[in-house]
Design an enzyme around this catalytic site. Structure first.
Site, PDB file in Angstrom:
ATOM      1  N   THR A 266     -63.588 -21.886 -35.247  1.00  0.00           N
ATOM      2  CA  THR A 266     -64.359 -21.802 -34.003  1.00  0.00           C
ATOM      3  C   THR A 266     -65.503 -22.811 -33.987  1.00  0.00           C
ATOM      4  O   THR A 266     -66.004 -23.192 -35.044  1.00  0.00           O
ATOM      5  CB  THR A 266     -64.935 -20.367 -33.855  1.00  0.00           C
ATOM      6  OG1 THR A 266     -65.914 -20.361 -32.826  1.00  0.00           O
ATOM      7  CG2 THR A 266     -65.603 -19.878 -35.138  1.00  0.00           C
ATOM      8  N   ASP A 267     -65.910 -23.191 -32.806  1.00  0.00           N
ATOM      9  CA  ASP A 267     -67.064 -24.101 -32.693  1.00  0.00           C
ATOM     10  C   ASP A 267     -68.342 -23.463 -33.233  1.00  0.00           C
ATOM     11  O   ASP A 267     -69.281 -24.159 -33.609  1.00  0.00           O
ATOM     12  CB  ASP A 267     -67.264 -24.559 -31.239  1.00  0.00           C
ATOM     13  CG  ASP A 267     -67.531 -23.425 -30.242  1.00  0.00           C
ATOM     14  OD1 ASP A 267     -67.437 -22.239 -30.630  1.00  0.00           O
ATOM     15  OD2 ASP A 267     -67.817 -23.728 -29.067  1.00  0.00           O
ATOM     16  N   GLU A 268     -68.364 -22.126 -33.281  1.00  0.00           N
ATOM     17  CA  GLU A 268     -69.599 -21.430 -33.700  1.00  0.00           C
ATOM     18  C   GLU A 268     -69.991 -21.747 -35.130  1.00  0.00           C
ATOM     19  O   GLU A 268     -71.144 -21.520 -35.508  1.00  0.00           O
ATOM     20  CB  GLU A 268     -69.434 -19.917 -33.546  1.00  0.00           C
ATOM     21  CG  GLU A 268     -69.210 -19.517 -32.126  1.00  0.00           C
ATOM     22  CD  GLU A 268     -69.456 -18.046 -31.854  1.00  0.00           C
ATOM     23  OE1 GLU A 268     -70.132 -17.380 -32.643  1.00  0.00           O
ATOM     24  OE2 GLU A 268     -68.960 -17.571 -30.830  1.00  0.00           O
TER      25      GLU A 268
ATOM     26  N   TYR B 243     -70.669 -13.409 -37.949  1.00  0.00           N
ATOM     27  CA  TYR B 243     -69.295 -13.819 -37.608  1.00  0.00           C
ATOM     28  C   TYR B 243     -69.084 -15.293 -37.923  1.00  0.00           C
ATOM     29  O   TYR B 243     -68.134 -15.674 -38.613  1.00  0.00           O
ATOM     30  CB  TYR B 243     -69.014 -13.554 -36.117  1.00  0.00           C
ATOM     31  CG  TYR B 243     -67.835 -14.336 -35.562  1.00  0.00           C
ATOM     32  CD1 TYR B 243     -66.530 -14.011 -35.916  1.00  0.00           C
ATOM     33  CD2 TYR B 243     -68.031 -15.422 -34.691  1.00  0.00           C
ATOM     34  CE1 TYR B 243     -65.443 -14.738 -35.425  1.00  0.00           C
ATOM     35  CE2 TYR B 243     -66.956 -16.143 -34.191  1.00  0.00           C
ATOM     36  CZ  TYR B 243     -65.670 -15.800 -34.562  1.00  0.00           C
ATOM     37  OH  TYR B 243     -64.593 -16.522 -34.079  1.00  0.00           O
TER      38      TYR B 243
ATOM     39  N   LYS C 278     -66.596 -17.287 -40.653  1.00  0.00           N
ATOM     40  CA  LYS C 278     -65.587 -18.297 -40.277  1.00  0.00           C
ATOM     41  C   LYS C 278     -65.877 -19.624 -40.987  1.00  0.00           C
ATOM     42  O   LYS C 278     -64.953 -20.339 -41.398  1.00  0.00           O
ATOM     43  CB  LYS C 278     -65.562 -18.497 -38.754  1.00  0.00           C
ATOM     44  CG  LYS C 278     -65.086 -17.303 -37.948  1.00  0.00           C
ATOM     45  CD  LYS C 278     -63.627 -16.929 -38.167  1.00  0.00           C
ATOM     46  CE  LYS C 278     -62.659 -17.910 -37.574  1.00  0.00           C
ATOM     47  NZ  LYS C 278     -61.246 -17.417 -37.670  1.00  0.00           N
TER      48      LYS C 278
HETATM   49  P1  NAD Z   1     -58.863 -10.825 -31.343  1.00  0.00           P
HETATM   50  O1  NAD Z   1     -59.991 -10.010 -31.872  1.00  0.00           O
HETATM   51  O2  NAD Z   1     -58.410 -10.633 -29.947  1.00  0.00           O
HETATM   52  O3  NAD Z   1     -57.567 -10.611 -32.261  1.00  0.00           O
HETATM   53  C1  NAD Z   1     -57.636 -10.551 -33.656  1.00  0.00           C
HETATM   54  C2  NAD Z   1     -56.295 -10.049 -34.168  1.00  0.00           C
HETATM   55  O4  NAD Z   1     -56.339 -10.046 -35.603  1.00  0.00           O
HETATM   56  C3  NAD Z   1     -55.961  -8.614 -33.725  1.00  0.00           C
HETATM   57  O5  NAD Z   1     -54.614  -8.535 -33.313  1.00  0.00           O
HETATM   58  C4  NAD Z   1     -56.196  -7.782 -34.981  1.00  0.00           C
HETATM   59  O6  NAD Z   1     -55.381  -6.637 -35.046  1.00  0.00           O
HETATM   60  C5  NAD Z   1     -55.841  -8.795 -36.073  1.00  0.00           C
HETATM   61  N1  NAD Z   1     -56.506  -8.493 -37.348  1.00  0.00           N
HETATM   62  C6  NAD Z   1     -57.819  -8.210 -37.540  1.00  0.00           C
HETATM   63  N2  NAD Z   1     -58.043  -7.968 -38.849  1.00  0.00           N
HETATM   64  C7  NAD Z   1     -56.853  -8.127 -39.484  1.00  0.00           C
HETATM   65  C8  NAD Z   1     -56.437  -8.035 -40.838  1.00  0.00           C
HETATM   66  N3  NAD Z   1     -57.301  -7.713 -41.815  1.00  0.00           N
HETATM   67  N4  NAD Z   1     -55.144  -8.273 -41.142  1.00  0.00           N
HETATM   68  C9  NAD Z   1     -54.259  -8.590 -40.175  1.00  0.00           C
HETATM   69  N5  NAD Z   1     -54.583  -8.678 -38.875  1.00  0.00           N
HETATM   70  C10 NAD Z   1     -55.862  -8.452 -38.537  1.00  0.00           C
HETATM   71  O7  NAD Z   1     -59.277 -12.320 -31.623  1.00  0.00           O
HETATM   72  P2  NAD Z   1     -58.988 -13.646 -30.753  1.00  0.00           P
HETATM   73  O8  NAD Z   1     -60.044 -13.798 -29.758  1.00  0.00           O
HETATM   74  O9  NAD Z   1     -57.556 -13.653 -30.351  1.00  0.00           O
HETATM   75  O10 NAD Z   1     -59.247 -14.754 -31.881  1.00  0.00           O
HETATM   76  C11 NAD Z   1     -58.180 -15.196 -32.719  1.00  0.00           C
HETATM   77  C12 NAD Z   1     -58.711 -16.233 -33.681  1.00  0.00           C
HETATM   78  O11 NAD Z   1     -59.246 -17.332 -32.968  1.00  0.00           O
HETATM   79  C13 NAD Z   1     -59.840 -15.719 -34.582  1.00  0.00           C
HETATM   80  O12 NAD Z   1     -59.649 -16.255 -35.857  1.00  0.00           O
HETATM   81  C14 NAD Z   1     -61.101 -16.272 -33.941  1.00  0.00           C
HETATM   82  O13 NAD Z   1     -62.097 -16.482 -34.908  1.00  0.00           O
HETATM   83  C15 NAD Z   1     -60.584 -17.578 -33.376  1.00  0.00           C
HETATM   84  N6  NAD Z   1     -61.293 -18.082 -32.188  1.00  0.00           N
HETATM   85  C16 NAD Z   1     -61.496 -17.276 -31.115  1.00  0.00           C
HETATM   86  C17 NAD Z   1     -62.109 -17.783 -29.978  1.00  0.00           C
HETATM   87  C18 NAD Z   1     -62.329 -16.935 -28.736  1.00  0.00           C
HETATM   88  O14 NAD Z   1     -62.947 -17.415 -27.789  1.00  0.00           O
HETATM   89  N7  NAD Z   1     -61.846 -15.726 -28.676  1.00  0.00           N
HETATM   90  C19 NAD Z   1     -62.527 -19.113 -29.950  1.00  0.00           C
HETATM   91  C20 NAD Z   1     -62.312 -19.913 -31.081  1.00  0.00           C
HETATM   92  C21 NAD Z   1     -61.672 -19.379 -32.194  1.00  0.00           C
HETATM   93  O1  TDX Z   2     -72.254  -8.285 -22.537  1.00  0.00           O
HETATM   94  C1  TDX Z   2     -72.402  -9.511 -22.771  1.00  0.00           C
HETATM   95  N1  TDX Z   2     -73.425 -10.166 -22.152  1.00  0.00           N
HETATM   96  C2  TDX Z   2     -73.690 -11.486 -22.363  1.00  0.00           C
HETATM   97  O2  TDX Z   2     -74.641 -12.051 -21.790  1.00  0.00           O
HETATM   98  C3  TDX Z   2     -71.545 -10.235 -23.651  1.00  0.00           C
HETATM   99  C4  TDX Z   2     -70.400  -9.554 -24.343  1.00  0.00           C
HETATM  100  C5  TDX Z   2     -71.801 -11.579 -23.840  1.00  0.00           C
HETATM  101  N2  TDX Z   2     -72.852 -12.185 -23.225  1.00  0.00           N
HETATM  102  C6  TDX Z   2     -73.098 -13.624 -23.479  1.00  0.00           C
HETATM  103  C7  TDX Z   2     -73.216 -13.979 -24.963  1.00  0.00           C
HETATM  104  C8  TDX Z   2     -72.692 -15.393 -24.983  1.00  0.00           C
HETATM  105  O3  TDX Z   2     -73.726 -16.296 -24.654  1.00  0.00           O
HETATM  106  O4  TDX Z   2     -71.964 -14.333 -23.016  1.00  0.00           O
HETATM  107  C9  TDX Z   2     -71.643 -15.428 -23.881  1.00  0.00           C
HETATM  108  C10 TDX Z   2     -70.223 -15.241 -24.404  1.00  0.00           C
HETATM  109  O5  TDX Z   2     -70.240 -14.119 -25.263  1.00  0.00           O
HETATM  110  P1  TDX Z   2     -68.931 -13.612 -26.022  1.00  0.00           P
HETATM  111  O6  TDX Z   2     -67.830 -13.433 -25.034  1.00  0.00           O
HETATM  112  O7  TDX Z   2     -69.314 -12.465 -26.880  1.00  0.00           O
HETATM  113  O8  TDX Z   2     -68.536 -14.903 -26.880  1.00  0.00           O
HETATM  114  P2  TDX Z   2     -69.330 -15.751 -27.979  1.00  0.00           P
HETATM  115  O9  TDX Z   2     -70.368 -14.953 -28.649  1.00  0.00           O
HETATM  116  O10 TDX Z   2     -69.759 -17.042 -27.331  1.00  0.00           O
HETATM  117  O11 TDX Z   2     -68.145 -16.020 -29.035  1.00  0.00           O
HETATM  118  C11 TDX Z   2     -66.807 -16.330 -28.554  1.00  0.00           C
HETATM  119  O12 TDX Z   2     -66.521 -17.683 -28.650  1.00  0.00           O
HETATM  120  C12 TDX Z   2     -66.235 -18.219 -29.909  1.00  0.00           C
HETATM  121  C13 TDX Z   2     -65.759 -15.504 -29.277  1.00  0.00           C
HETATM  122  O13 TDX Z   2     -66.106 -14.135 -29.227  1.00  0.00           O
HETATM  123  C14 TDX Z   2     -65.569 -15.941 -30.689  1.00  0.00           C
HETATM  124  O14 TDX Z   2     -64.494 -15.233 -31.297  1.00  0.00           O
HETATM  125  C15 TDX Z   2     -65.249 -17.396 -30.690  1.00  0.00           C
HETATM  126  O15 TDX Z   2     -65.160 -17.853 -32.001  1.00  0.00           O
END
Ligand code: NAD
Ligand code: TDX
Length: 352
Positions: A135-137, A162, A166
């Site tokens: 992730t960019d984070e 988090y 990562k």
């Molecule tokens: P999500 O939380 O929707 O899904 C995570 C999945 O992993 C779930 O299906 C969960 O059951 C499974 N999981 C959790 N712990 C596990 C374990 N110990 N063993 C096996 N499976 C397990 O997450 P997402 O948003 O789909 O993110 C997927 C990946 O992409 C993550 O690695 C996250 O860090 C990365 N990512 C997410 C975002 C975003 O915006 N959501 C952005 C950049 C990177």
């Molecule tokens: O209730 C809320 N109110 C609010 O203001 C929530 C849930 C979020 N926010 C803000 C926090 C952030 O600035 O919105 C922005 C986005 O928040 P999230 O959806 O929680 O995402 P973020 O914290 O940016 O992280 C996401 O992007 C990178 C994903 O959850 C990560 O898994 C990914 O790696």
């Protein structure tokens, strides 16, 4: 084994996808099933609160085998991973920043130890390529109002538990490459949006609350900036990085789509015909990163990737998905979600 199945497995390349029942993992599995007919997928997922097999309900088991298992459990991983498979795509993670602030241990276990178990398994079972979905984070926060972007050379400076987990996982991926020559790729993407995202994340939370005329909690001044990408565009970039990326490299993925949270929320409320008065400014997230913005130059130039879905189209598709799948929303917002929500925001949600 039937003759048909034997024929299939002879010509198939097997890929091992972890976390394939989650939001992005299931979109990736869907992409491969729909567009890569020579791939069969082992989808290994622990089905935590975020995992949902409903996300893939339209597919039978012809090329998609689901295995319930935990990436921190060596035995389960080693038993499920076949010898010589094409790739591991590691999506499995604890993925929500707010949860990591509340309790970080699960993040260390799954995101760090789990990644190392998978790297060990990749070596032992001669997996051709290991793709770590990061992730960019991991690169921390950028100053606002400045023309600065995350590049592949940006230092890792994670701010939330988090992000720290990562970043740590990335170091273990790098170490496996440098020490043992494991063929690795790391992708770092910005904020994804699309259907099937768990409504703890901003966009689905806003849509779900707005559809129920419930208050929208917005942290701080609402002027935090995220770089949004439609989930299918992210998945296409991961596939390209797997196909064409250089071993040991990292690739930043972003659609050059920076938006302030307040503007995102207003756009959703407008699209749903709901009043802005639903917005409720609440106490800020601890350690809240001000701005993420990705320079996607490398994936564009080296891999020939560009996003296909504009923000306007993606947001409209996303809202439509949640409108058409209110049962999915109601199911995931029941039970434990309500306790989580009340604990974090001090408000009730989803109670009719
Ligand atoms: P999500 O939380 O929707 O899904 C995570 C999945 O992993 C779930 O299906 C969960 O059951 C499974 N999981 C959790 N712990 C596990 C374990 N110990 N063993 C096996 N499976 C397990 O997450 P997402 O948003 O789909 O993110 C997927 C990946 O992409 C993550 O690695 C996250 O860090 C990365 N990512 C997410 C975002 C975003 O915006 N959501 C952005 C950049 C990177
Ligand atoms: O209730 C809320 N109110 C609010 O203001 C929530 C849930 C979020 N926010 C803000 C926090 C952030 O600035 O919105 C922005 C986005 O928040 P999230 O959806 O929680 O995402 P973020 O914290 O940016 O992280 C996401 O992007 C990178 C994903 O959850 C990560 O898994 C990914 O790696």
């Amino acid at each position: 084994m039937t003759a048909h199945r034997l024929l299939l497995t002879t010509f198939m390349k097997t890929v091992f996808v972890t976390g394939g029942a989650g939001f992005i993992g299931s979109a990736f599995v869907r992409l491969l099933l729909e567009e890569n007919s020579d791939f069969e997928i082992i989808n290994f997922d622990a089905l935590t609160y975020a995992g949902n097999l409903e996300n893939l309900k339209e597919f039978d088991e012809t090329r998609h085998k689901f295995v319930k298992g935990d990436i921190t459990n060596r035995e389960e991983v080693f038993n499920a991973l076949p010898d010589g498979c094409e790739a591991i795509f590691n999506f499995a993670a604890e993925s929500h920043v707010d949860r990591s602030i509340n309790s970080a241990s699960e993040f260390v276990l799954t995101n760090v130890l789990g990644t190392q178990v998978l790297l060990d398994a990749a070596r032992a079972k001669n997996v051709r390529r290991f793709c770590q979905i990061s992730t960019d984070e991991v690169m921390g926060s950028l100053p606002e109002d400045e023309n600065t972007f995350f590049t592949e050379e940006s230092p890792l400076k994670p701010n939330s538990p988090y992000a720290a987990s990562k970043a740590s996982a990335e170091h273990f991926v790098r170490a496996a490459h440098e020490t043992f020559g494991v063929d690795t790729i790391i992708t770092r993407c910005g904020n994804n949006y699309g259907g099937r995202q768990f409504p703890e994340k901003l966009i689905p939370l806003v849509i779900a609350n707005a559809m129920n005329n419930e208050p929208i909690p917005l942290y701080g001044d609402g002027k935090y900036t995220r770089d949004w990408i439609f989930v299918e565009d992210h998945c296409r970039a991961i596939r390209l990085a797997f196909e064409k990326g250089k071993s040991g490299e990292s690739y930043n993925i972003g659609a050059r789509n920076e938006r302030q949270n307040l503007d995102v929320v207003k756009s959703i409320l407008d699209a749903l015909g709901k009043p802005h008065s639903l917005i409720k400014f609440v106490t800020d997230r601890l350690g809240h990163d001000r701005r993420y913005a990705i320079d996607a130059g490398r994936v564009e130039m080296e891999l020939g990737w560009k996003p296909r879905v504009s923000w306007e189209e993606g947001l409209q598709k996303t809202i439509q998905w949640y409108r058409e799948n209110q049962d999915w929303v109601n199911r995931v917002r029941s039970g434990a979600y309500r306790d989580y929500y009340k604990n974090l925001y001090g408000m009730e949600v989803g109670v009719k």
